[in-house]
Scaffold this active site. Sequence first.
Site, PDB file in Angstrom:
ATOM      1  N   ARG A  32      42.936  45.818  43.140  1.00  0.00           N
ATOM      2  CA  ARG A  32      42.094  46.472  41.968  1.00  0.00           C
ATOM      3  C   ARG A  32      41.218  47.703  42.428  1.00  0.00           C
ATOM      4  NH1 ARG A  32      38.065  43.801  41.515  1.00  0.00           N
ATOM      5  NH2 ARG A  32      38.239  42.016  42.826  1.00  0.00           N
ATOM      6  N   TYR A  50      49.405  46.896  39.369  1.00  0.00           N
ATOM      7  CA  TYR A  50      48.820  45.751  40.301  1.00  0.00           C
ATOM      8  C   TYR A  50      48.004  44.703  39.716  1.00  0.00           C
ATOM      9  CZ  TYR A  50      48.584  43.396  44.644  1.00  0.00           C
ATOM     10  OH  TYR A  50      48.848  42.445  45.718  1.00  0.00           O
ATOM     11  N   LYS A  64      41.718  39.399  34.458  1.00  0.00           N
ATOM     12  CA  LYS A  64      40.601  40.003  34.713  1.00  0.00           C
ATOM     13  C   LYS A  64      39.908  40.688  33.532  1.00  0.00           C
ATOM     14  CE  LYS A  64      40.153  37.698  38.310  1.00  0.00           C
ATOM     15  NZ  LYS A  64      40.304  37.929  39.709  1.00  0.00           N
ATOM     16  N   HIS A  74      34.582  33.564  36.805  1.00  0.00           N
ATOM     17  CA  HIS A  74      35.228  33.660  37.880  1.00  0.00           C
ATOM     18  C   HIS A  74      35.435  32.576  38.923  1.00  0.00           C
ATOM     19  CE1 HIS A  74      36.769  36.403  41.624  1.00  0.00           C
ATOM     20  NE2 HIS A  74      37.669  35.942  40.965  1.00  0.00           N
ATOM     21  N   SER A 124      36.165  37.449  45.076  1.00  0.00           N
ATOM     22  CA  SER A 124      37.775  37.685  45.491  1.00  0.00           C
ATOM     23  C   SER A 124      38.135  37.601  46.817  1.00  0.00           C
ATOM     24  CB  SER A 124      38.366  39.090  44.944  1.00  0.00           C
ATOM     25  OG  SER A 124      37.722  39.322  43.567  1.00  0.00           O
ATOM     26  N   ARG A 169      50.209  39.039  47.568  1.00  0.00           N
ATOM     27  CA  ARG A 169      49.915  37.908  46.600  1.00  0.00           C
ATOM     28  C   ARG A 169      51.337  37.115  46.271  1.00  0.00           C
ATOM     29  NH1 ARG A 169      44.478  37.266  44.453  1.00  0.00           N
ATOM     30  NH2 ARG A 169      43.263  38.900  45.550  1.00  0.00           N
TER      31      ARG A 169
HETATM   32  P1  GTP Z   1      40.992  35.707  44.588  1.00  0.00           P
HETATM   33  O1  GTP Z   1      42.643  35.312  44.260  1.00  0.00           O
HETATM   34  O2  GTP Z   1      41.079  37.107  45.108  1.00  0.00           O
HETATM   35  O3  GTP Z   1      39.933  35.472  43.519  1.00  0.00           O
HETATM   36  O4  GTP Z   1      40.899  34.796  45.933  1.00  0.00           O
HETATM   37  P2  GTP Z   1      40.201  33.262  46.252  1.00  0.00           P
HETATM   38  O5  GTP Z   1      39.103  33.135  46.048  1.00  0.00           O
HETATM   39  O6  GTP Z   1      41.138  32.483  45.512  1.00  0.00           O
HETATM   40  O7  GTP Z   1      40.648  33.180  47.679  1.00  0.00           O
HETATM   41  P3  GTP Z   1      41.650  32.379  48.411  1.00  0.00           P
HETATM   42  O8  GTP Z   1      41.591  30.876  48.336  1.00  0.00           O
HETATM   43  O9  GTP Z   1      43.016  32.971  48.398  1.00  0.00           O
HETATM   44  O10 GTP Z   1      41.443  32.633  50.075  1.00  0.00           O
HETATM   45  C1  GTP Z   1      41.336  33.991  50.462  1.00  0.00           C
HETATM   46  C2  GTP Z   1      41.443  33.981  52.031  1.00  0.00           C
HETATM   47  O11 GTP Z   1      40.280  33.065  52.613  1.00  0.00           O
HETATM   48  C3  GTP Z   1      42.598  33.499  52.688  1.00  0.00           C
HETATM   49  O12 GTP Z   1      43.075  34.139  53.596  1.00  0.00           O
HETATM   50  C4  GTP Z   1      42.283  32.160  53.118  1.00  0.00           C
HETATM   51  O13 GTP Z   1      43.095  31.678  54.195  1.00  0.00           O
HETATM   52  C5  GTP Z   1      40.833  32.193  53.613  1.00  0.00           C
HETATM   53  N1  GTP Z   1      40.237  30.898  53.242  1.00  0.00           N
HETATM   54  C6  GTP Z   1      40.065  30.158  52.329  1.00  0.00           C
HETATM   55  N2  GTP Z   1      39.320  29.038  52.388  1.00  0.00           N
HETATM   56  C7  GTP Z   1      38.711  29.135  53.632  1.00  0.00           C
HETATM   57  C8  GTP Z   1      37.925  28.299  54.301  1.00  0.00           C
HETATM   58  O14 GTP Z   1      37.448  27.321  53.727  1.00  0.00           O
HETATM   59  N3  GTP Z   1      37.608  28.774  55.458  1.00  0.00           N
HETATM   60  C9  GTP Z   1      38.102  30.089  56.082  1.00  0.00           C
HETATM   61  N4  GTP Z   1      37.683  30.273  57.298  1.00  0.00           N
HETATM   62  N5  GTP Z   1      38.892  30.847  55.548  1.00  0.00           N
HETATM   63  C10 GTP Z   1      39.115  30.396  54.073  1.00  0.00           C
HETATM   64  C1  SPV Z   2      40.577  38.978  42.388  1.00  0.00           C
HETATM   65  O1  SPV Z   2      40.610  39.930  42.693  1.00  0.00           O
HETATM   66  O2  SPV Z   2      39.574  38.212  42.050  1.00  0.00           O
HETATM   67  C2  SPV Z   2      42.175  38.273  41.831  1.00  0.00           C
HETATM   68  C3  SPV Z   2      43.184  39.247  42.163  1.00  0.00           C
HETATM   69  O3  SPV Z   2      41.838  37.232  41.514  1.00  0.00           O
HETATM   70  S1  SPV Z   2      43.275  40.189  40.818  1.00  0.00           S
HETATM   71  O4  SPV Z   2      44.274  39.758  39.960  1.00  0.00           O
HETATM   72  O5  SPV Z   2      43.912  41.593  41.207  1.00  0.00           O
HETATM   73  O6  SPV Z   2      41.993  40.667  40.168  1.00  0.00           O
HETATM   74 MN    MN Z   3      39.936  36.413  41.538  1.00  0.00          MN
END
Ligand code: GTP
Ligand code: SPV
Ligand code: MN
Length: 590
Positions: A80, A208, A217, A237, A259, A374
């Site tokens: 983004r 992207y 978003k 979010h 994020s 992703r």
């Molecule tokens: P967006 O899709 O961008 O909104 O992200 P998200 O909030 O869904 O994050 P996601 O669960 O994909 O985790 C992002 C990163 O943080 C990944 O590399 C995970 O492996 C790491 N991660 C997630 N949960 C934990 C946790 O409880 N502890 C640690 N140390 N890392 C974590």
């Molecule tokens: C985020 O950035 O919080 C995402 C990925 O979930 S995007 O769809 O690129 O916003």
């Molecule tokens: Mn997100």
Amino acid sequence: MATAPHTLASLSEISRKVADWVAGVQELTAPDRVHWCDGSHAEFQRLRGELVRKGELVELNQATFPGCYLYRSDPTDVARVEHLTFMCTRSKEDAGPNNNWMEPTQAKAKMRELFRGSMRGRTLYVVPYCMGPLDSPYSRCGVEITDSAYVVLNMAIMTRMGRAALERIATEPTFVRGLHSLGDLNPERRFIMHFPEELSIESIGSGYGGNALLGKKCHALRIGSWQARTEGWLAEHMMIVGLQNPRGETHYIAAAFPSACGKTNLAMLIPPESLPGWKVFTIGDDIAWLHPGPDGRLWAINPESGFFGVAPGTNAATNRNAYETVHHDTIFTNVALTADNEPWWEGREGQPVIDWLGRPYDPRNGPAAHPNSRFTVAAKQTPTYAKVADSPGGVPISALVFGGRRRELAPLVYEARNWEHGVLVGASVASETTAAATGQVGIVRRDPMAMKPFCGYNYGDYWAHWLNIGAGLSRPPRMFHVNWFRQNAAGKFLWPGFGENLRVLAWILERCAGRAGAAETAIGNLPRAQDINLRGLDISSETFADLTSVSNAAWRKEMADIRQYLLGFGSRLPAAMLAEVDEVTRRLEV
Ligand code: GTP
Ligand code: SPV
Ligand code: MN
């Protein structure tokens, strides 16, 4: 009895207002062809096949990853772009200091020139979609026009896309108009513009994620939060998960983390073996639409139908659920490849041989997979996907959880005293920046409610709206703050995270049920070691004490900083927010 022959109206005839808009866009962008998407499986396969033949999608090892493909985005188009994202409201104040603003007529004129002829030689796809279950009164519809078949494939997974959505649109007074073109992918000519007053989005120059999949978003959060304020609900979010305790009681939690701070992982968490009897139901991993229900509770739907999840860090130990989910029928973007033509990213077993740019892997070039690489996958492929995720009325929320990625200061978990304090806790979220947006990674910034990049209007008005929503709930959810990312002096995470986070969620639900104890501190209520189930977890009492320590001196500084930040919203800041800051500050002094 004879039945009339079943005829389907052609897609372009279902809604006059959509057809008129498409005709206008067609005239401006001059595509070679127009294709109205019906959302069928056959259409998906045909578009995917075309992209493979053109070399835009790489077929992965079909024996081990059936139905999986790799897409490499333009190397300058990998996340983004917050500095190129604008809210174009008539009054600048309405967008607020939290948004980039451009005057709507000026923005329109600028975009018109960029869109002129931008689809020459390309196909214009009309993508009707519904955010939320097709039969839910809480769902809202939109149409994205795009010249990217990759965007169409992603929208087909991420939303309820096609004929049924268009039929719903034809019966409703409004729909969100999203116009998207890849343009020339030049970052100099890349803009993501929102016109909430007329429910429209214009995005050019990026293919992207959140820049291009306009249902996500742009619609479900930026335009959605605007619609939500007008209509009396919240667009957030947040992930949504159901947890069944060993007594068989199920409760739902919604959690807002910035994020790449753990929403997808929490939505799919796997209970550790030492916590037998718990079950997890995945509802959503990124966005929640929250509605006050007639019973005085807050009800949530997930407007999406797929996950656009962070690949790095996903493995059988951290998140076996996600790991299994992405083993078939998944589109990977910007991951690396193994010698066996399987997708690879940092944190996965095996070795990369080709990096995300398609070059032979060389560690001197940096990570093999892009840090914001992703997977796009249908939610229903997740082993824990809940039946109620498709329920038109949503699920009742027992707890709202805010969180951030903070190596210091924020403890593992604390509970707000009440809704008003909870709104301050949400507004106080700060987090280290991640690769999900372009710019420097690891800088702590304020990210209230994890909505800094997504709140479609002035944060001052937004907090006022949050306070109003709470005042109208007779059974409001309790509010909490968590931090899975606190580190020791050596930079090691103090908390094991992932499945073990269930211990914290279990404490949260026991607090909601009035059963768990806590220590009262100035910032809120924290579990003592005896209040939280740590059985079977290899954690020393010193580490747990570190994780739950609250330094009043450090928090006095933090509260002063938060006060300054809030004052930046001027007359739009509700007085109740400052009163809450005063209250916490007073408690920190004693
Ligand atoms: P967006 O899709 O961008 O909104 O992200 P998200 O909030 O869904 O994050 P996601 O669960 O994909 O985790 C992002 C990163 O943080 C990944 O590399 C995970 O492996 C790491 N991660 C997630 N949960 C934990 C946790 O409880 N502890 C640690 N140390 N890392 C974590
Ligand atoms: C985020 O950035 O919080 C995402 C990925 O979930 S995007 O769809 O690129 O916003
Ligand atoms: Mn997100």
